[in-house]
Design an enzyme around this catalytic site. Structure first.
Site, PDB file in Angstrom:
ATOM      1  N   CYS A  41       1.962   0.423  -2.680  1.00 24.90           N
ATOM      2  CA  CYS A  41       0.863   1.386  -2.857  1.00 24.90           C
ATOM      3  C   CYS A  41       0.903   2.331  -1.665  1.00 24.90           C
ATOM      4  O   CYS A  41      -0.057   2.451  -0.903  1.00 24.90           O
ATOM      5  CB  CYS A  41      -0.482   0.672  -2.951  1.00 24.90           C
ATOM      6  SG  CYS A  41      -0.592  -0.641  -4.181  1.00 24.90           S
ATOM      7  N   ALA A  42       2.025   3.011  -1.506  1.00 28.05           N
ATOM      8  CA  ALA A  42       2.345   3.680  -0.241  1.00 28.05           C
ATOM      9  C   ALA A  42       1.531   4.931   0.028  1.00 28.05           C
ATOM     10  O   ALA A  42       1.306   5.291   1.185  1.00 28.05           O
ATOM     11  CB  ALA A  42       3.842   4.017  -0.210  1.00 28.05           C
ATOM     12  N   GLY A  45       2.221   7.456   2.983  1.00 30.19           N
ATOM     13  CA  GLY A  45       3.192   6.712   3.763  1.00 30.19           C
ATOM     14  C   GLY A  45       2.905   6.412   5.216  1.00 30.19           C
ATOM     15  O   GLY A  45       3.841   6.131   5.966  1.00 30.19           O
ATOM     16  N   GLY A  46       1.658   6.425   5.646  1.00 31.20           N
ATOM     17  CA  GLY A  46       1.372   6.102   7.034  1.00 31.20           C
ATOM     18  C   GLY A  46       1.876   4.720   7.421  1.00 31.20           C
ATOM     19  O   GLY A  46       2.513   4.544   8.462  1.00 31.20           O
ATOM     20  N   LYS A  47       1.625   3.731   6.569  1.00 27.80           N
ATOM     21  CA  LYS A  47       2.079   2.369   6.858  1.00 27.80           C
ATOM     22  C   LYS A  47       3.584   2.241   6.632  1.00 27.80           C
ATOM     23  O   LYS A  47       4.253   1.467   7.328  1.00 27.80           O
ATOM     24  CB  LYS A  47       1.292   1.373   6.013  1.00 27.80           C
ATOM     25  CG  LYS A  47      -0.206   1.352   6.342  1.00 27.80           C
ATOM     26  CD  LYS A  47      -0.976   0.406   5.434  1.00 27.80           C
ATOM     27  CE  LYS A  47      -2.473   0.514   5.697  1.00 27.80           C
ATOM     28  NZ  LYS A  47      -3.023   1.847   5.312  1.00 27.80           N
ATOM     29  N   ASP A  65       4.379   4.514  -5.447  1.00 25.05           N
ATOM     30  CA  ASP A  65       3.003   4.915  -5.731  1.00 25.05           C
ATOM     31  C   ASP A  65       2.960   5.490  -7.140  1.00 25.05           C
ATOM     32  O   ASP A  65       3.989   5.941  -7.662  1.00 25.05           O
ATOM     33  CB  ASP A  65       2.500   5.961  -4.724  1.00 25.05           C
ATOM     34  CG  ASP A  65       0.982   5.995  -4.647  1.00 25.05           C
ATOM     35  OD1 ASP A  65       0.420   5.231  -3.829  1.00 25.05           O
ATOM     36  OD2 ASP A  65       0.361   6.754  -5.414  1.00 25.05           O
ATOM     37  N   ASP A 110      -1.330  -2.493  -0.328  1.00 27.04           N
ATOM     38  CA  ASP A 110      -2.506  -1.838   0.260  1.00 27.04           C
ATOM     39  C   ASP A 110      -3.274  -1.210  -0.896  1.00 27.04           C
ATOM     40  O   ASP A 110      -3.118  -0.029  -1.191  1.00 27.04           O
ATOM     41  CB  ASP A 110      -2.059  -0.798   1.288  1.00 27.04           C
ATOM     42  CG  ASP A 110      -3.223  -0.111   1.975  1.00 27.04           C
ATOM     43  OD1 ASP A 110      -4.334  -0.657   1.942  1.00 27.04           O
ATOM     44  OD2 ASP A 110      -3.019   0.986   2.522  1.00 27.04           O
ATOM     45  N   CYS A 163      -9.375  -1.448   2.622  1.00 21.79           N
ATOM     46  CA  CYS A 163     -10.259  -0.876   3.644  1.00 21.79           C
ATOM     47  C   CYS A 163     -11.705  -1.099   3.216  1.00 21.79           C
ATOM     48  O   CYS A 163     -12.557  -0.219   3.331  1.00 21.79           O
ATOM     49  CB  CYS A 163      -9.965   0.596   3.898  1.00 21.79           C
ATOM     50  SG  CYS A 163     -10.074   1.652   2.442  1.00 21.79           S
TER      51      CYS A 163
END
Length: 211
Positions: A41-42, A45-47, A65, A110, A163
């Protein structure tokens, strides 16, 4: 009040901007050089970028995604950062997942969530939530856990992250998944990050596939 996105250092890919709570998730996945990692679930793409750095730009990281335009942004960010081990794939249906069954050493989920962990900096978000929306999100989370977890190899590990601060989206969701798997997955550890710690609120749980 400088716009850091206009600085030469940012344009050259020397840094990205992420909340510290978000960055704890990549470390929690415990990746290594040469691994095959899927960030399912990119988004933009921060992670994924953080994971690629922890992999020393070696091995393979597949960023996925359902929104192809987000993956386009990830490709731009990866190029700017000098990352070469990321491959992007848009999720077009169950066939996309099936092609990758039992291929990942590590898997990051995520998942979509209520977003209650970011109320510290988006306090108006609480007025936009409804019980119907939360129930829909919880159903989506359960479906992602059930479907996407098939991409993990036996003896591989995955992290489920949100989150959100709601137990029903976090540990309860994980417990329900583990119970439904009849011993295929084992719970290893979890961690909650509260906004009172100075970060956004996050939840992360690490699981291992046993068979």
């Amino acid at each position: 009040r400088q716009n850091i996105f206009q600085t030469q250092q940012f344009q050259k890919g020397y840094f990205e901007v992420q909340d510290a709570g978000s960055q704890l998730i990549a470390s929690f996945l415990k990746v290594g050089e040469g691994m095959r990692v899927i960030d399912a679930c990119a988004g933009a793409g921060g992670k994924s970028l953080h994971l690629a750095a922890q992999m020393q730009n070696k091995g393979k990281l597949i960023a996925m995604d359902i929104e192809a335009w987000k993956l386009d942004e990830l490709q731009k960010r990866a190029k700017r950062a000098g990352v070469s081990n990321i491959e992007t794939r848009a999720i077009e249906g169950t066939k996309t997942i099936k092609r990758l069954e039992e291929t990942a050493d590590r898997l990051l989920l995520d998942v979509p969530c209520s977003g209650l962990g970011v109320l510290r900096r988006n306090p108006d978000a609480k007025w936009k939530l409804s019980m119907d929306f939360i129930e829909t999100v919880k159903k989506t989370q359960a479906e992602i856990l059930e479907s996407y977890s098939r991409m993990l190899k036996v003896d591989g590990q995955m992290v489920y992250a949100t989150c959100s601060l709601l137990p029903s989206e976090n540990r309860k969701q994980v417990d329900q998944f583990i119970a439904a798997q009849n011993g295929r997955f084992e719970f290893l550890e979890d961690r909650s990050v509260l906004p009172s710690e100075g970060f956004d609120g996050f939840y992360m749980a690490r699981m291992a596939r046993k068979r």
